[in-house]
Write a protein that holds these residues in place. Structure first.
Motif, PDB file in Angstrom:
ATOM      1  N   ASP A 169       0.836  -1.202   0.000  1.00  0.00           N
ATOM      2  CA  ASP A 169       0.000   0.000   0.000  1.00  0.00           C
ATOM      3  C   ASP A 169       0.872   1.254   0.000  1.00  0.00           C
ATOM      4  O   ASP A 169       0.764   2.111  -0.880  1.00  0.00           O
ATOM      5  N   ASN A 170       1.749   1.375   0.977  1.00  0.00           N
ATOM      6  CA  ASN A 170       2.551   2.589   1.092  1.00  0.00           C
ATOM      7  C   ASN A 170       3.447   2.815  -0.117  1.00  0.00           C
ATOM      8  O   ASN A 170       3.646   3.946  -0.553  1.00  0.00           O
ATOM      9  N   LEU A 171       3.995   1.756  -0.662  1.00  0.00           N
ATOM     10  CA  LEU A 171       4.942   1.883  -1.775  1.00  0.00           C
ATOM     11  C   LEU A 171       4.246   1.917  -3.136  1.00  0.00           C
ATOM     12  O   LEU A 171       4.271   2.919  -3.843  1.00  0.00           O
ATOM     13  N   TYR A 172       3.593   0.816  -3.498  1.00  0.00           N
ATOM     14  CA  TYR A 172       3.041   0.702  -4.850  1.00  0.00           C
ATOM     15  C   TYR A 172       1.835   1.616  -5.067  1.00  0.00           C
ATOM     16  O   TYR A 172       1.647   2.165  -6.153  1.00  0.00           O
ATOM     17  N   CYS A 173       1.006   1.776  -4.050  1.00  0.00           N
ATOM     18  CA  CYS A 173      -0.144   2.660  -4.173  1.00  0.00           C
ATOM     19  C   CYS A 173       0.298   4.095  -4.437  1.00  0.00           C
ATOM     20  O   CYS A 173      -0.199   4.756  -5.349  1.00  0.00           O
ATOM     21  N   CYS A 174       1.267   4.561  -3.663  1.00  0.00           N
ATOM     22  CA  CYS A 174       1.718   5.947  -3.813  1.00  0.00           C
ATOM     23  C   CYS A 174       2.537   6.142  -5.090  1.00  0.00           C
ATOM     24  O   CYS A 174       2.560   7.231  -5.662  1.00  0.00           O
ATOM     25  N   ARG A 175       3.184   5.090  -5.545  1.00  0.00           N
ATOM     26  CA  ARG A 175       3.957   5.192  -6.784  1.00  0.00           C
ATOM     27  C   ARG A 175       3.052   5.528  -7.969  1.00  0.00           C
ATOM     28  O   ARG A 175       3.474   6.218  -8.901  1.00  0.00           O
ATOM     29  N   GLU A 176       1.820   5.051  -7.930  1.00  0.00           N
ATOM     30  CA  GLU A 176       0.902   5.337  -9.019  1.00  0.00           C
ATOM     31  C   GLU A 176       0.030   6.559  -8.739  1.00  0.00           C
ATOM     32  O   GLU A 176      -0.228   7.366  -9.627  1.00  0.00           O
ATOM     33  N   SER A 177      -0.418   6.704  -7.496  1.00  0.00           N
ATOM     34  CA  SER A 177      -1.408   7.749  -7.219  1.00  0.00           C
ATOM     35  C   SER A 177      -0.812   9.143  -7.113  1.00  0.00           C
ATOM     36  O   SER A 177      -1.535  10.133  -7.284  1.00  0.00           O
ATOM     37  N   ILE A 178       0.487   9.268  -6.845  1.00  0.00           N
ATOM     38  CA  ILE A 178       1.080  10.611  -6.783  1.00  0.00           C
ATOM     39  C   ILE A 178       0.968  11.305  -8.133  1.00  0.00           C
ATOM     40  O   ILE A 178       0.634  12.488  -8.221  1.00  0.00           O
ATOM     41  N   LEU A 179       1.230  10.569  -9.211  1.00  0.00           N
ATOM     42  CA  LEU A 179       1.133  11.153 -10.544  1.00  0.00           C
ATOM     43  C   LEU A 179      -0.316  11.469 -10.888  1.00  0.00           C
ATOM     44  O   LEU A 179      -0.615  12.520 -11.474  1.00  0.00           O
ATOM     45  N   ASP A 180      -1.212  10.574 -10.521  1.00  0.00           N
ATOM     46  CA  ASP A 180      -2.634  10.760 -10.795  1.00  0.00           C
ATOM     47  C   ASP A 180      -3.144  12.029 -10.123  1.00  0.00           C
ATOM     48  O   ASP A 180      -3.814  12.865 -10.748  1.00  0.00           O
ATOM     49  N   GLY A 181      -2.813  12.196  -8.845  1.00  0.00           N
ATOM     50  CA  GLY A 181      -3.288  13.360  -8.104  1.00  0.00           C
ATOM     51  C   GLY A 181      -2.759  14.668  -8.664  1.00  0.00           C
ATOM     52  O   GLY A 181      -3.491  15.655  -8.799  1.00  0.00           O
TER      53      GLY A 181
END
Length: 503
Positions: free
Chosen positions: A262-274
Protein backbone atom coordinates in the motif's frame (compact mmCIF):
# COMPACT_ATOMS: atom_id res chain seq x y z
CA UNK A 1 -6.09 32.12 -30.06
CA UNK A 2 -4.27 34.81 -32.01
CA UNK A 3 -4.96 35.58 -35.64
CA UNK A 4 -2.26 34.92 -38.19
CA UNK A 5 -1.65 38.64 -38.72
CA UNK A 6 -0.15 38.78 -35.25
CA UNK A 7 2.51 36.22 -36.15
CA UNK A 8 5.81 37.30 -37.62
CA UNK A 9 8.22 34.84 -39.19
CA UNK A 10 11.90 35.24 -38.40
CA UNK A 11 15.05 33.67 -39.87
CA UNK A 12 13.36 32.08 -42.84
CA UNK A 13 10.59 30.49 -40.85
CA UNK A 14 12.77 28.80 -38.22
CA UNK A 15 11.32 30.80 -35.36
CA UNK A 16 8.12 32.62 -34.68
CA UNK A 17 7.20 35.18 -32.06
CA UNK A 18 4.09 37.14 -31.19
CA UNK A 19 4.46 40.67 -32.50
CA UNK A 20 2.23 42.08 -29.79
CA UNK A 21 3.96 40.19 -27.00
CA UNK A 22 5.45 43.02 -24.96
CA UNK A 23 6.42 41.12 -21.86
CA UNK A 24 8.56 38.08 -21.17
CA UNK A 25 6.78 34.75 -21.16
CA UNK A 26 7.48 34.04 -17.52
CA UNK A 27 6.62 37.50 -16.22
CA UNK A 28 3.95 37.40 -13.57
CA UNK A 29 0.51 38.53 -14.77
CA UNK A 30 -1.16 41.62 -13.41
CA UNK A 31 -3.75 41.34 -10.68
CA UNK A 32 -6.56 41.91 -13.16
CA UNK A 33 -5.20 39.16 -15.40
CA UNK A 34 -4.86 36.84 -12.46
CA UNK A 35 -8.42 37.32 -11.35
CA UNK A 36 -9.91 36.81 -14.77
CA UNK A 37 -7.71 33.76 -15.40
CA UNK A 38 -8.63 32.14 -12.11
CA UNK A 39 -12.29 32.90 -12.64
CA UNK A 40 -12.37 31.50 -16.15
CA UNK A 41 -10.50 28.32 -15.18
CA UNK A 42 -12.74 27.79 -12.19
CA UNK A 43 -15.92 28.24 -14.19
CA UNK A 44 -14.89 26.13 -17.14
CA UNK A 45 -13.41 23.25 -15.18
CA UNK A 46 -15.90 22.72 -12.38
CA UNK A 47 -17.78 19.97 -14.16
CA UNK A 48 -14.79 17.99 -15.38
CA UNK A 49 -12.48 18.46 -12.44
CA UNK A 50 -14.85 19.29 -9.60
CA UNK A 51 -14.25 16.04 -7.79
CA UNK A 52 -11.78 13.61 -9.22
CA UNK A 53 -12.57 10.93 -6.69
CA UNK A 54 -16.30 11.42 -6.56
CA UNK A 55 -19.24 12.52 -8.64
CA UNK A 56 -19.21 16.30 -8.67
CA UNK A 57 -21.47 18.05 -6.18
CA UNK A 58 -21.81 21.17 -8.29
CA UNK A 59 -25.40 20.26 -9.15
CA UNK A 60 -26.40 19.60 -5.54
CA UNK A 61 -27.91 22.25 -3.33
CA UNK A 62 -25.67 23.81 -0.72
CA UNK A 63 -27.76 22.63 2.22
CA UNK A 64 -25.62 20.90 4.81
CA UNK A 65 -26.36 17.17 5.07
CA UNK A 66 -26.78 17.78 8.80
CA UNK A 67 -29.89 19.85 7.99
CA UNK A 68 -31.45 17.23 5.71
CA UNK A 69 -33.82 14.44 6.66
CA UNK A 70 -33.03 11.49 4.37
CA UNK A 71 -34.20 7.90 4.41
CA UNK A 72 -33.25 4.92 2.29
CA UNK A 73 -35.76 2.80 0.39
CA UNK A 74 -36.41 0.71 3.53
CA UNK A 75 -37.27 3.79 5.61
CA UNK A 76 -34.03 3.77 7.61
CA UNK A 77 -32.59 7.20 8.37
CA UNK A 78 -29.65 6.32 10.66
CA UNK A 79 -27.06 7.96 8.42
CA UNK A 80 -25.93 11.39 7.26
CA UNK A 81 -24.61 11.70 3.72
CA UNK A 82 -24.76 14.14 0.82
CA UNK A 83 -27.49 12.61 -1.35
CA UNK A 84 -29.12 9.19 -1.03
CA UNK A 85 -30.24 9.47 -4.68
CA UNK A 86 -26.67 8.74 -5.80
CA UNK A 87 -26.83 5.19 -4.43
CA UNK A 88 -27.13 3.50 -7.83
CA UNK A 89 -23.95 5.17 -9.08
CA UNK A 90 -22.13 4.15 -5.91
CA UNK A 91 -23.26 0.54 -6.21
CA UNK A 92 -21.73 0.33 -9.69
CA UNK A 93 -18.43 1.65 -8.39
CA UNK A 94 -18.44 -0.88 -5.57
CA UNK A 95 -19.09 -3.68 -8.05
CA UNK A 96 -16.10 -2.55 -10.12
CA UNK A 97 -13.93 -2.46 -6.98
CA UNK A 98 -14.98 -6.01 -6.06
CA UNK A 99 -13.38 -7.29 -9.26
CA UNK A 100 -9.99 -5.95 -8.12
CA UNK A 101 -10.24 -7.13 -4.51
CA UNK A 102 -9.95 -10.92 -4.79
CA UNK A 103 -8.85 -11.64 -1.24
CA UNK A 104 -11.83 -9.94 0.39
CA UNK A 105 -14.18 -11.76 -1.95
CA UNK A 106 -12.43 -15.02 -1.03
CA UNK A 107 -12.93 -14.25 2.67
CA UNK A 108 -16.65 -13.78 2.03
CA UNK A 109 -16.91 -17.20 0.39
CA UNK A 110 -15.01 -18.87 3.20
CA UNK A 111 -17.27 -17.21 5.76
CA UNK A 112 -20.51 -18.60 4.33
CA UNK A 113 -20.51 -21.41 6.86
CA UNK A 114 -18.83 -19.63 9.78
CA UNK A 115 -19.10 -16.08 11.04
CA UNK A 116 -15.81 -15.23 12.79
CA UNK A 117 -17.04 -11.72 13.59
CA UNK A 118 -20.49 -12.70 14.86
CA UNK A 119 -21.28 -10.36 17.74
CA UNK A 120 -18.58 -7.85 16.76
CA UNK A 121 -19.73 -4.23 16.76
CA UNK A 122 -17.17 -2.39 14.68
CA UNK A 123 -16.95 1.39 14.67
CA UNK A 124 -14.76 2.62 11.82
CA UNK A 125 -13.13 5.84 10.71
CA UNK A 126 -11.40 5.50 7.33
CA UNK A 127 -11.55 6.98 3.85
CA UNK A 128 -15.02 6.18 2.53
CA UNK A 129 -14.39 4.95 -0.98
CA UNK A 130 -15.55 2.05 -3.14
CA UNK A 131 -12.67 -0.03 -1.78
CA UNK A 132 -13.63 0.67 1.83
CA UNK A 133 -17.21 -0.25 0.98
CA UNK A 134 -16.04 -3.70 -0.14
CA UNK A 135 -14.26 -4.07 3.21
CA UNK A 136 -17.33 -2.95 5.18
CA UNK A 137 -19.62 -5.33 3.33
CA UNK A 138 -17.10 -8.12 3.87
CA UNK A 139 -17.05 -7.45 7.62
CA UNK A 140 -20.85 -7.64 7.61
CA UNK A 141 -20.70 -10.94 5.70
CA UNK A 142 -18.33 -12.18 8.42
CA UNK A 143 -20.97 -11.38 11.05
CA UNK A 144 -20.07 -7.86 12.23
CA UNK A 145 -22.28 -4.82 12.75
CA UNK A 146 -20.67 -1.62 11.46
CA UNK A 147 -21.00 2.14 11.94
CA UNK A 148 -18.66 4.38 9.95
CA UNK A 149 -17.30 7.92 9.63
CA UNK A 150 -14.67 9.44 7.35
CA UNK A 151 -11.08 10.07 8.41
CA UNK A 152 -10.57 12.86 5.84
CA UNK A 153 -12.91 15.73 4.98
CA UNK A 154 -12.13 15.56 1.25
CA UNK A 155 -11.76 11.87 0.43
CA UNK A 156 -15.34 10.62 0.75
CA UNK A 157 -16.95 9.40 -2.46
CA UNK A 158 -20.49 10.68 -1.97
CA UNK A 159 -22.06 8.14 -4.28
CA UNK A 160 -20.38 5.29 -2.39
CA UNK A 161 -21.59 6.68 0.95
CA UNK A 162 -25.08 6.76 -0.57
CA UNK A 163 -24.82 3.13 -1.71
CA UNK A 164 -23.73 2.08 1.77
CA UNK A 165 -26.59 4.00 3.38
CA UNK A 166 -29.04 2.41 0.95
CA UNK A 167 -27.59 -0.97 1.92
CA UNK A 168 -28.39 -0.37 5.59
CA UNK A 169 -25.03 0.89 6.85
CA UNK A 170 -24.92 3.75 9.35
CA UNK A 171 -22.54 6.10 7.52
CA UNK A 172 -21.82 9.67 8.54
CA UNK A 173 -19.66 11.35 5.91
CA UNK A 174 -19.66 13.55 2.84
CA UNK A 175 -17.02 15.18 0.69
CA UNK A 176 -16.13 18.71 1.81
CA UNK A 177 -16.99 18.46 5.50
CA UNK A 178 -15.96 21.33 7.76
CA UNK A 179 -13.81 20.63 10.80
CA UNK A 180 -16.93 20.86 12.95
CA UNK A 181 -18.75 18.44 10.63
CA UNK A 182 -15.84 16.02 10.87
CA UNK A 183 -16.05 15.67 14.65
CA UNK A 184 -19.86 15.74 14.59
CA UNK A 185 -19.86 12.76 12.21
CA UNK A 186 -17.47 10.81 14.43
CA UNK A 187 -19.64 11.52 17.46
CA UNK A 188 -22.83 10.46 15.65
CA UNK A 189 -21.07 7.30 14.59
CA UNK A 190 -20.10 6.46 18.17
CA UNK A 191 -22.88 7.90 20.30
CA UNK A 192 -25.97 5.77 19.73
CA UNK A 193 -28.11 4.85 22.68
CA UNK A 194 -28.02 1.14 23.36
CA UNK A 195 -25.11 0.46 21.00
CA UNK A 196 -21.72 -0.30 22.57
CA UNK A 197 -18.88 -0.83 20.08
CA UNK A 198 -16.37 -3.53 20.94
CA UNK A 199 -13.91 -3.09 18.05
CA UNK A 200 -12.33 0.00 16.49
CA UNK A 201 -10.99 0.17 12.93
CA UNK A 202 -9.15 3.48 12.61
CA UNK A 203 -7.07 5.35 10.06
CA UNK A 204 -5.22 8.24 11.67
CA UNK A 205 -6.26 7.77 15.29
CA UNK A 206 -8.99 10.43 15.41
CA UNK A 207 -11.76 7.98 16.26
CA UNK A 208 -9.67 6.29 18.94
CA UNK A 209 -8.71 9.68 20.37
CA UNK A 210 -12.35 10.85 20.40
CA UNK A 211 -13.65 7.78 22.24
CA UNK A 212 -10.70 7.81 24.66
CA UNK A 213 -11.25 11.48 25.55
CA UNK A 214 -15.04 11.81 25.43
CA UNK A 215 -16.30 8.32 26.25
CA UNK A 216 -13.73 6.77 28.62
CA UNK A 217 -16.14 4.12 29.92
CA UNK A 218 -16.92 3.05 26.36
CA UNK A 219 -13.20 2.93 25.58
CA UNK A 220 -12.54 0.53 28.47
CA UNK A 221 -15.05 -1.95 27.01
CA UNK A 222 -13.37 -2.04 23.60
CA UNK A 223 -11.90 -5.47 22.86
CA UNK A 224 -9.38 -4.37 20.26
CA UNK A 225 -8.17 -1.53 18.01
CA UNK A 226 -6.86 -1.92 14.47
CA UNK A 227 -4.89 1.09 13.16
CA UNK A 228 -3.48 1.42 9.66
CA UNK A 229 -1.63 4.76 9.45
CA UNK A 230 1.76 6.03 10.61
CA UNK A 231 0.07 8.90 12.43
CA UNK A 232 -2.45 6.70 14.22
CA UNK A 233 0.15 4.11 15.23
CA UNK A 234 2.35 6.86 16.65
CA UNK A 235 -0.56 8.06 18.79
CA UNK A 236 -1.21 4.51 20.02
CA UNK A 237 2.42 4.07 21.05
CA UNK A 238 2.22 7.38 22.93
CA UNK A 239 -0.83 6.10 24.85
CA UNK A 240 0.91 2.81 25.56
CA UNK A 241 4.09 4.51 26.76
CA UNK A 242 2.04 6.70 29.10
CA UNK A 243 0.25 3.62 30.46
CA UNK A 244 -3.13 4.88 29.21
CA UNK A 245 -3.85 2.26 26.56
CA UNK A 246 -6.31 -0.04 28.29
CA UNK A 247 -7.08 -2.27 25.28
CA UNK A 248 -4.88 -4.29 22.88
CA UNK A 249 -4.18 -2.68 19.50
CA UNK A 250 -2.93 -4.06 16.21
CA UNK A 251 -0.42 -1.98 14.25
CA UNK A 252 -1.41 -2.77 10.67
CA UNK A 253 0.71 0.03 9.20
CA UNK A 254 3.95 -1.76 9.99
CA UNK A 255 2.81 -5.13 8.69
CA UNK A 256 4.75 -6.14 5.61
CA UNK A 257 1.60 -6.40 3.50
CA UNK A 258 0.73 -2.76 4.30
CA UNK A 259 4.14 -1.11 4.13
CA UNK A 260 5.61 -2.95 1.17
CA UNK A 261 2.48 -2.72 -0.95
CA UNK A 262 0.00 0.00 0.00
CA UNK A 263 2.55 2.59 1.09
CA UNK A 264 4.94 1.88 -1.77
CA UNK A 265 3.04 0.70 -4.85
CA UNK A 266 -0.14 2.66 -4.17
CA UNK A 267 1.72 5.95 -3.81
CA UNK A 268 3.96 5.19 -6.78
CA UNK A 269 0.90 5.34 -9.02
CA UNK A 270 -1.41 7.75 -7.22
CA UNK A 271 1.08 10.61 -6.78
CA UNK A 272 1.13 11.15 -10.54
CA UNK A 273 -2.63 10.76 -10.80
CA UNK A 274 -3.29 13.36 -8.10
CA UNK A 275 -0.88 15.93 -9.54
CA UNK A 276 -2.12 15.48 -13.11
CA UNK A 277 -5.79 15.75 -12.26
CA UNK A 278 -5.33 18.93 -10.25
CA UNK A 279 -2.63 20.84 -12.13
CA UNK A 280 -2.08 19.20 -15.56
CA UNK A 281 1.63 19.59 -14.83
CA UNK A 282 4.26 18.00 -17.06
CA UNK A 283 6.82 16.14 -14.97
CA UNK A 284 9.70 15.94 -17.43
CA UNK A 285 12.52 18.26 -16.34
CA UNK A 286 10.69 19.53 -13.26
CA UNK A 287 12.69 19.85 -10.04
CA UNK A 288 10.87 18.10 -7.21
CA UNK A 289 11.74 17.77 -3.54
CA UNK A 290 10.19 14.85 -1.64
CA UNK A 291 10.32 15.24 2.15
CA UNK A 292 10.70 11.77 3.65
CA UNK A 293 12.03 8.55 2.12
CA UNK A 294 9.93 5.95 3.86
CA UNK A 295 7.81 3.60 1.78
CA UNK A 296 5.52 6.45 0.65
CA UNK A 297 8.49 8.62 -0.27
CA UNK A 298 10.13 5.75 -2.13
CA UNK A 299 7.01 5.25 -4.23
CA UNK A 300 6.69 8.96 -5.02
CA UNK A 301 10.36 9.32 -5.94
CA UNK A 302 10.35 6.25 -8.20
CA UNK A 303 7.34 7.51 -10.15
CA UNK A 304 8.66 11.04 -10.57
CA UNK A 305 12.12 9.84 -11.59
CA UNK A 306 10.57 7.56 -14.22
CA UNK A 307 8.69 10.56 -15.64
CA UNK A 308 11.92 12.51 -16.09
CA UNK A 309 11.78 14.75 -13.03
CA UNK A 310 14.90 15.85 -11.15
CA UNK A 311 14.19 14.56 -7.64
CA UNK A 312 15.72 15.72 -4.34
CA UNK A 313 15.06 14.01 -1.01
CA UNK A 314 15.08 15.25 2.57
CA UNK A 315 15.38 12.73 5.41
CA UNK A 316 16.23 12.57 9.12
CA UNK A 317 16.95 8.82 9.28
CA UNK A 318 20.48 7.92 8.07
CA UNK A 319 19.30 4.49 6.91
CA UNK A 320 16.53 5.88 4.71
CA UNK A 321 18.90 8.65 3.64
CA UNK A 322 21.47 6.10 2.48
CA UNK A 323 18.77 4.23 0.58
CA UNK A 324 17.84 7.46 -1.21
CA UNK A 325 21.45 8.08 -2.17
CA UNK A 326 21.92 4.54 -3.47
CA UNK A 327 18.67 4.83 -5.45
CA UNK A 328 20.20 7.79 -7.27
CA UNK A 329 18.57 10.72 -5.48
CA UNK A 330 20.41 13.71 -4.08
CA UNK A 331 19.95 14.11 -0.33
CA UNK A 332 19.53 17.76 0.68
CA UNK A 333 18.17 19.98 3.40
CA UNK A 334 14.95 21.68 2.39
CA UNK A 335 16.39 25.18 2.74
CA UNK A 336 19.08 24.33 0.16
CA UNK A 337 16.63 23.79 -2.69
CA UNK A 338 13.43 25.54 -1.66
CA UNK A 339 14.00 28.52 -3.98
CA UNK A 340 14.53 26.42 -7.11
CA UNK A 341 12.13 23.48 -6.96
CA UNK A 342 8.89 23.36 -8.95
CA UNK A 343 7.05 20.86 -6.71
CA UNK A 344 7.25 20.18 -2.96
CA UNK A 345 5.81 16.90 -1.64
CA UNK A 346 5.67 15.97 2.05
CA UNK A 347 5.34 12.39 3.30
CA UNK A 348 7.01 12.24 6.71
CA UNK A 349 4.12 11.75 9.14
CA UNK A 350 5.56 14.68 11.10
CA UNK A 351 4.39 18.26 11.72
CA UNK A 352 5.66 21.62 10.43
CA UNK A 353 7.87 20.13 7.73
CA UNK A 354 7.09 23.02 5.37
CA UNK A 355 6.70 26.16 7.46
CA UNK A 356 5.94 29.77 6.47
CA UNK A 357 9.63 30.61 6.07
CA UNK A 358 9.93 28.02 3.30
CA UNK A 359 6.61 29.02 1.73
CA UNK A 360 7.80 32.62 1.55
CA UNK A 361 10.96 31.58 -0.29
CA UNK A 362 9.32 29.33 -2.89
CA UNK A 363 9.44 30.34 -6.54
CA UNK A 364 6.41 31.65 -8.38
CA UNK A 365 4.10 28.81 -9.40
CA UNK A 366 5.56 26.19 -7.05
CA UNK A 367 3.14 23.32 -6.41
CA UNK A 368 2.85 22.28 -2.76
CA UNK A 369 1.15 19.08 -1.64
CA UNK A 370 1.12 16.38 1.05
CA UNK A 371 1.12 12.60 0.68
CA UNK A 372 1.13 11.87 4.42
CA UNK A 373 -2.05 10.98 6.29
CA UNK A 374 -2.31 14.10 8.44
CA UNK A 375 -2.61 17.74 7.41
CA UNK A 376 0.06 18.80 9.89
CA UNK A 377 3.07 18.56 7.55
CA UNK A 378 2.44 21.85 5.71
CA UNK A 379 1.80 24.88 7.91
CA UNK A 380 -1.33 25.96 6.05
CA UNK A 381 -2.59 28.00 9.01
CA UNK A 382 0.33 30.40 8.56
CA UNK A 383 -0.96 31.23 5.07
CA UNK A 384 -4.30 32.49 6.34
CA UNK A 385 -3.12 36.02 7.00
CA UNK A 386 -4.46 39.38 5.72
CA UNK A 387 -1.53 40.09 3.40
CA UNK A 388 -2.01 36.88 1.41
CA UNK A 389 -4.83 36.34 -1.09
CA UNK A 390 -6.47 32.93 -1.62
CA UNK A 391 -8.07 32.14 -4.97
CA UNK A 392 -9.93 28.90 -5.63
CA UNK A 393 -8.97 27.64 -9.09
CA UNK A 394 -10.86 24.37 -9.07
CA UNK A 395 -11.86 21.82 -6.47
CA UNK A 396 -8.89 21.12 -4.15
CA UNK A 397 -6.67 23.65 -5.95
CA UNK A 398 -5.91 27.07 -4.45
CA UNK A 399 -3.61 29.87 -5.50
CA UNK A 400 -2.04 31.59 -2.50
CA UNK A 401 -0.82 34.99 -3.69
CA UNK A 402 1.79 37.20 -2.03
CA UNK A 403 1.68 41.04 -2.17
CA UNK A 404 4.37 41.14 -4.88
CA UNK A 405 2.27 38.88 -7.12
CA UNK A 406 4.09 35.63 -6.40
CA UNK A 407 1.78 32.66 -6.07
CA UNK A 408 2.04 29.04 -5.01
CA UNK A 409 -0.37 26.28 -5.97
CA UNK A 410 -1.63 24.54 -2.81
CA UNK A 411 -3.40 21.21 -3.28
CA UNK A 412 -6.17 19.89 -0.98
CA UNK A 413 -5.27 22.55 1.60
CA UNK A 414 -2.35 20.37 2.68
CA UNK A 415 -4.38 17.21 3.20
CA UNK A 416 -3.71 13.80 1.70
CA UNK A 417 -3.31 14.40 -2.04
CA UNK A 418 -4.17 11.07 -3.62
CA UNK A 419 -7.42 10.34 -1.82
CA UNK A 420 -8.49 14.00 -1.76
CA UNK A 421 -7.81 14.76 -5.42
CA UNK A 422 -7.81 11.48 -7.31
CA UNK A 423 -8.23 7.78 -6.67
CA UNK A 424 -5.91 4.96 -5.65
CA UNK A 425 -5.27 1.52 -7.19
CA UNK A 426 -7.95 -0.87 -5.97
CA UNK A 427 -5.82 -4.01 -6.06
CA UNK A 428 -3.26 -2.60 -3.63
CA UNK A 429 -6.03 -1.51 -1.27
CA UNK A 430 -7.34 -5.07 -1.38
CA UNK A 431 -4.11 -6.15 0.31
CA UNK A 432 -4.45 -3.57 3.08
CA UNK A 433 -8.19 -4.18 3.56
CA UNK A 434 -7.66 -7.93 3.86
CA UNK A 435 -4.95 -7.30 6.45
CA UNK A 436 -7.36 -5.10 8.40
CA UNK A 437 -10.11 -7.73 8.27
CA UNK A 438 -7.79 -10.47 9.51
CA UNK A 439 -6.47 -8.22 12.28
CA UNK A 440 -10.05 -7.62 13.46
CA UNK A 441 -10.75 -11.37 13.37
CA UNK A 442 -7.54 -12.12 15.29
CA UNK A 443 -8.17 -9.58 18.06
CA UNK A 444 -11.88 -10.40 18.36
CA UNK A 445 -11.38 -14.16 18.61
CA UNK A 446 -8.10 -14.23 20.57
CA UNK A 447 -8.34 -16.11 23.86
CA UNK A 448 -8.08 -14.00 26.99
CA UNK A 449 -4.47 -13.27 27.85
CA UNK A 450 -3.00 -13.62 24.35
CA UNK A 451 -2.94 -9.86 23.87
CA UNK A 452 -2.32 -7.46 26.73
CA UNK A 453 -2.88 -3.71 26.84
CA UNK A 454 -0.23 -2.89 24.26
CA UNK A 455 0.41 -2.40 20.54
CA UNK A 456 1.11 -5.54 18.48
CA UNK A 457 2.17 -6.39 14.95
CA UNK A 458 0.18 -8.77 12.81
CA UNK A 459 1.59 -12.32 13.07
CA UNK A 460 3.87 -13.11 10.13
CA UNK A 461 1.76 -16.11 9.18
CA UNK A 462 -1.17 -13.78 8.51
CA UNK A 463 0.98 -11.45 6.39
CA UNK A 464 1.91 -14.42 4.22
CA UNK A 465 -1.70 -15.60 4.07
CA UNK A 466 -2.84 -12.17 2.79
CA UNK A 467 -0.17 -12.27 0.09
CA UNK A 468 -1.09 -15.81 -0.94
CA UNK A 469 -4.74 -14.83 -1.46
CA UNK A 470 -3.68 -12.31 -4.11
CA UNK A 471 -1.27 -14.50 -6.08
CA UNK A 472 -3.92 -16.33 -8.18
CA UNK A 473 -4.76 -13.01 -9.84
CA UNK A 474 -1.36 -13.14 -11.55
CA UNK A 475 -1.57 -16.87 -12.28
CA UNK A 476 1.50 -17.11 -10.02
CA UNK A 477 2.88 -20.48 -8.91
CA UNK A 478 4.81 -20.71 -5.63
CA UNK A 479 7.78 -23.00 -5.35
CA UNK A 480 7.47 -25.50 -2.49
CA UNK A 481 10.33 -26.47 -0.19
CA UNK A 482 11.37 -30.07 -0.08
CA UNK A 483 11.57 -31.73 3.32
CA UNK A 484 15.35 -31.57 3.14
CA UNK A 485 15.35 -27.87 2.25
CA UNK A 486 12.87 -27.03 5.00
CA UNK A 487 15.00 -28.88 7.54
CA UNK A 488 18.13 -27.10 6.32
CA UNK A 489 16.51 -23.68 6.79
CA UNK A 490 14.76 -24.65 9.99
CA UNK A 491 11.35 -23.76 8.57
CA UNK A 492 7.93 -25.30 8.36
CA UNK A 493 7.14 -26.11 4.73
CA UNK A 494 3.92 -24.09 5.01
CA UNK A 495 5.53 -21.06 6.66
CA UNK A 496 5.99 -18.63 8.16
CA UNK A 497 9.04 -18.10 5.99
CA UNK A 498 10.31 -14.97 7.76
CA UNK A 499 10.73 -14.21 11.47
CA UNK A 500 8.34 -11.79 13.13
CA UNK A 501 11.00 -9.11 13.29
CA UNK A 502 11.41 -9.14 9.49
CA UNK A 503 10.37 -5.85 7.94
Amino acid sequence: YRSYKNLMWINGGNQIQFADQKQEFNKRPTKIGRRSLSRSISQSSTDSYGSAASYTDSSDDETSPRDKQQKNSKGNGDFCIKNIKQADFGRREIEIAEQEMPALMALRKRAQGEKPLAGAKVVGCTHITAQTAVLMETLTALGAQCRWAACNIYSTQNEVAAALAEGGFSVFAWKGESEDDFWWCIDRCVNLEGWQPNMILDDGGDLTHWIYKKYPNMFKKIKGIVEESVTGVHRLYQLSKAGKLCVPAMNVNDSVTKQKFDNLYCCRESILDGLKRTTDVMFGGKQVVVCGYGEVGKGCCAALKAMGSIVYVTEIDPICALQACMDGFRLVKLNEVIRQVDIVITCTGNKNVVVREYLDRMKNGCIVCNMGHSNTEIDVASLRTPELTWERVRSQVDHVIWPDGKRIVLLAEGRLLNLSCSTVPTFVLSITATTQALALIELYNAPEGRYKQDVYLLPKKMDEYVASLHLPTFDAHLTELSDEQAKYLGLNKNGPFKPNYYR
